[in-house]
Design a protein around this motif. Structure first.
Motif, PDB file in Angstrom:
ATOM      1  N   ILE A   1      41.662  65.062  32.177  1.00 56.02           N
ATOM      2  CA  ILE A   1      41.622  64.458  33.511  1.00 56.02           C
ATOM      3  C   ILE A   1      42.260  63.083  33.439  1.00 56.02           C
ATOM      4  O   ILE A   1      41.790  62.214  32.688  1.00 56.02           O
ATOM      5  N   PRO A   2      43.357  62.850  34.196  1.00 60.00           N
ATOM      6  CA  PRO A   2      44.015  61.541  34.173  1.00 60.00           C
ATOM      7  C   PRO A   2      43.061  60.440  34.641  1.00 60.00           C
ATOM      8  O   PRO A   2      42.254  60.644  35.538  1.00 60.00           O
ATOM      9  N   LEU A   3      43.180  59.280  34.029  1.00 61.26           N
ATOM     10  CA  LEU A   3      42.351  58.131  34.354  1.00 61.26           C
ATOM     11  C   LEU A   3      43.249  57.008  34.850  1.00 61.26           C
ATOM     12  O   LEU A   3      44.122  56.541  34.122  1.00 61.26           O
ATOM     13  N   GLU A   4      43.064  56.594  36.090  1.00 60.03           N
ATOM     14  CA  GLU A   4      43.860  55.505  36.649  1.00 60.03           C
ATOM     15  C   GLU A   4      43.166  54.179  36.372  1.00 60.03           C
ATOM     16  O   GLU A   4      41.973  54.027  36.636  1.00 60.03           O
ATOM     17  N   VAL A   5      43.894  53.237  35.807  1.00 58.42           N
ATOM     18  CA  VAL A   5      43.341  51.930  35.464  1.00 58.42           C
ATOM     19  C   VAL A   5      43.964  50.883  36.379  1.00 58.42           C
ATOM     20  O   VAL A   5      45.178  50.713  36.400  1.00 58.42           O
ATOM     21  N   THR A   6      43.132  50.192  37.141  1.00 56.07           N
ATOM     22  CA  THR A   6      43.612  49.133  38.038  1.00 56.07           C
ATOM     23  C   THR A   6      42.702  47.916  37.893  1.00 56.07           C
ATOM     24  O   THR A   6      41.499  48.054  37.689  1.00 56.07           O
ATOM     25  N   PRO A   7      43.263  46.718  38.006  1.00 56.78           N
ATOM     26  CA  PRO A   7      42.432  45.515  37.905  1.00 56.78           C
ATOM     27  C   PRO A   7      41.673  45.258  39.207  1.00 56.78           C
ATOM     28  O   PRO A   7      42.152  45.592  40.286  1.00 56.78           O
ATOM     29  N   LEU A   8      40.480  44.700  39.089  1.00 58.80           N
ATOM     30  CA  LEU A   8      39.769  44.228  40.273  1.00 58.80           C
ATOM     31  C   LEU A   8      40.308  42.848  40.596  1.00 58.80           C
ATOM     32  O   LEU A   8      40.403  41.995  39.723  1.00 58.80           O
ATOM     33  N   MET A   9      40.683  42.639  41.836  1.00 65.62           N
ATOM     34  CA  MET A   9      41.286  41.368  42.230  1.00 65.62           C
ATOM     35  C   MET A   9      40.228  40.437  42.801  1.00 65.62           C
ATOM     36  O   MET A   9      39.438  40.842  43.645  1.00 65.62           O
ATOM     37  N   GLN A  10      40.203  39.215  42.319  1.00 67.75           N
ATOM     38  CA  GLN A  10      39.309  38.200  42.856  1.00 67.75           C
ATOM     39  C   GLN A  10      40.074  36.901  42.982  1.00 67.75           C
ATOM     40  O   GLN A  10      40.890  36.570  42.137  1.00 67.75           O
ATOM     41  N   GLY A  11      39.811  36.182  44.048  1.00 68.77           N
ATOM     42  CA  GLY A  11      40.418  34.870  44.213  1.00 68.77           C
ATOM     43  C   GLY A  11      41.909  34.879  44.428  1.00 68.77           C
ATOM     44  O   GLY A  11      42.578  33.909  44.130  1.00 68.77           O
ATOM     45  N   GLY A  12      42.458  35.981  44.907  1.00 68.45           N
ATOM     46  CA  GLY A  12      43.876  36.041  45.232  1.00 68.45           C
ATOM     47  C   GLY A  12      44.810  36.139  44.037  1.00 68.45           C
ATOM     48  O   GLY A  12      46.010  36.012  44.190  1.00 68.45           O
ATOM     49  N   CYS A  13      44.297  36.354  42.823  1.00 70.31           N
ATOM     50  CA  CYS A  13      45.184  36.464  41.671  1.00 70.31           C
ATOM     51  C   CYS A  13      45.928  37.803  41.731  1.00 70.31           C
ATOM     52  O   CYS A  13      45.427  38.777  42.259  1.00 70.31           O
ATOM     53  N   GLN A  14      47.123  37.825  41.187  1.00 68.34           N
ATOM     54  CA  GLN A  14      47.953  39.030  41.148  1.00 68.34           C
ATOM     55  C   GLN A  14      48.093  39.460  39.691  1.00 68.34           C
ATOM     56  O   GLN A  14      48.675  38.745  38.890  1.00 68.34           O
ATOM     57  N   LEU A  15      47.524  40.629  39.351  1.00 71.26           N
ATOM     58  CA  LEU A  15      47.579  41.122  37.984  1.00 71.26           C
ATOM     59  C   LEU A  15      48.210  42.505  37.929  1.00 71.26           C
ATOM     60  O   LEU A  15      48.085  43.288  38.868  1.00 71.26           O
ATOM     61  N   ALA A  16      48.866  42.802  36.832  1.00 67.71           N
ATOM     62  CA  ALA A  16      49.424  44.125  36.578  1.00 67.71           C
ATOM     63  C   ALA A  16      48.832  44.630  35.265  1.00 67.71           C
ATOM     64  O   ALA A  16      48.657  43.862  34.325  1.00 67.71           O
TER      65      ALA A  16
END
Length: 95
Positions: A51-66
């Motif tokens: 089963i594929p697992l999608e990994v995404t960051p939780l965004m807080q304080g307007g930061c932009q992460l990849a």
């Protein structure tokens, strides 16, 4: 599951401690699927294929992460577990 009111959940087996996170550095991460008591029966995990697992960051304080993972898309195996490398970087904004 032990009783029908329980649900399967993802949990971090190996995780990144936010204060020690260095942007652009590869870190190991492990994820597993269990119920809320940490109990597990193979029959609880109904998938025969990974089963594929999608990994995404939780965004807080307007930061932009990849987030980049190796392998490209980690997958939970038949036992409901996976290990993979993850790298978090500042996301480029505009020209």
């Amino acid at each position: 599951l032990v009783h029908p009111n329980q649900t399967l959940r993802l949990f971090l087996r190996e995780c990144i401690d936010p204060p020690s996170l260095v942007l652009g550095e590869w870190r190991m991460m492990g994820v597993g699927c269990r119920n809320e008591y940490g109990l597990w029966r193979r029959a609880d995990f109904w998938a025969e294929e990974p089963i594929p697992l999608e990994v995404t960051p939780l965004m807080q304080g307007g930061c932009q992460l990849a987030v980049t993972t190796e392998p490209g898309t980690p997958s939970l195996d038949a036992s409901g577990k996976t290990n993979f490398r993850v790298k978090v970087e500042a996301k480029a904004t505009g020209p």
